[in-house]
Write a protein that holds these residues in place. Sequence first.
Motif, PDB file in Angstrom:
ATOM      1  N   ARG A 152      24.338  49.892 -24.516  1.00  0.00           N
ATOM      2  CA  ARG A 152      22.904  50.087 -24.329  1.00  0.00           C
ATOM      3  C   ARG A 152      22.356  51.198 -25.200  1.00  0.00           C
ATOM      4  O   ARG A 152      21.412  51.008 -25.863  1.00  0.00           O
ATOM      5  N   ASP A 195      20.255  46.585 -19.940  1.00  0.00           N
ATOM      6  CA  ASP A 195      20.781  47.059 -18.919  1.00  0.00           C
ATOM      7  C   ASP A 195      21.720  46.629 -18.113  1.00  0.00           C
ATOM      8  O   ASP A 195      22.493  47.217 -17.217  1.00  0.00           O
ATOM      9  N   HIS A 196      22.440  45.266 -18.587  1.00  0.00           N
ATOM     10  CA  HIS A 196      23.441  44.784 -17.685  1.00  0.00           C
ATOM     11  C   HIS A 196      24.849  44.847 -18.480  1.00  0.00           C
ATOM     12  O   HIS A 196      25.995  44.434 -18.146  1.00  0.00           O
ATOM     13  N   PHE A 224      18.050  42.982 -20.702  1.00  0.00           N
ATOM     14  CA  PHE A 224      19.417  42.434 -20.635  1.00  0.00           C
ATOM     15  C   PHE A 224      20.456  43.616 -21.085  1.00  0.00           C
ATOM     16  O   PHE A 224      21.482  43.519 -20.490  1.00  0.00           O
ATOM     17  N   VAL A 234      26.318  38.077 -21.137  1.00  0.00           N
ATOM     18  CA  VAL A 234      25.781  38.944 -19.756  1.00  0.00           C
ATOM     19  C   VAL A 234      26.476  38.096 -18.628  1.00  0.00           C
ATOM     20  O   VAL A 234      26.047  36.793 -18.624  1.00  0.00           O
ATOM     21  N   ASP A 237      13.687  39.875 -14.635  1.00  0.00           N
ATOM     22  CA  ASP A 237      13.892  41.232 -14.923  1.00  0.00           C
ATOM     23  C   ASP A 237      12.843  41.953 -15.619  1.00  0.00           C
ATOM     24  O   ASP A 237      12.504  42.999 -15.283  1.00  0.00           O
ATOM     25  N   ARG A 244      26.015  37.049 -14.852  1.00  0.00           N
ATOM     26  CA  ARG A 244      24.778  36.695 -13.689  1.00  0.00           C
ATOM     27  C   ARG A 244      25.357  36.075 -12.534  1.00  0.00           C
ATOM     28  O   ARG A 244      25.979  35.117 -12.901  1.00  0.00           O
ATOM     29  N   HIS A 246      16.746  36.645 -16.287  1.00  0.00           N
ATOM     30  CA  HIS A 246      16.513  37.404 -17.438  1.00  0.00           C
ATOM     31  C   HIS A 246      14.884  37.893 -17.412  1.00  0.00           C
ATOM     32  O   HIS A 246      14.352  38.823 -17.722  1.00  0.00           O
TER      33      HIS A 246
END
Length: 170
Positions: free
Chosen positions: A156, A149-150, A147, A105, A140, A107, A137
């Motif tokens: 997903r 959703d990223h 996570f 992920v 969120d 970020r 994380h």
Amino acid sequence: MAKRPILILPDPILRRVAAPVSVVDEEVRRLAKDMLETMYEAPGIGLAAPQVGVSRRIVVCDVAVEEDAEPAPMVLVNPEIVAVSAEVAVYEEGCLSIPEYTEDVERPARVTVRYLDADGAPQEVVAEGLLATCLQHEIDHLDGVLFIDHLSRLKRERITKRFQKQARFA
Ligand code: ZN
């Protein structure tokens, strides 16, 4: 202290926006202690209250992951990200609510987080590295965001379907 059961995807509480804590009292401290115990036992480096079924804005973490590192528990009540870096970092993330699944992920590499500590005192931390990822994380989670959703929609949906199927057969 008491270990608490961890909710697993697709539990709807994980998708709820958690309520702010109005007073950091003994009950909040007890919950935070339980969350730390649950997190260490799992084991994990972060845990948000919704993951133990409590829809309130409380996060715990400890990113002292090296083998002989002293424990460095953090309790963050009503944490809020107030600044993010333009620079990004990629970490392979996992989640105690989505067991046995990890994915890279991207970020912001650094974040500034304001929060109340376990005594109710206002604090601010500039986090980078693993702590920056962990706090993003966990925060969120307080907004019902996971996570996955990223990730791409395809990834997903695939992982969500897998866990929905497992929940049906459980
Ligand atoms: Zn998580």
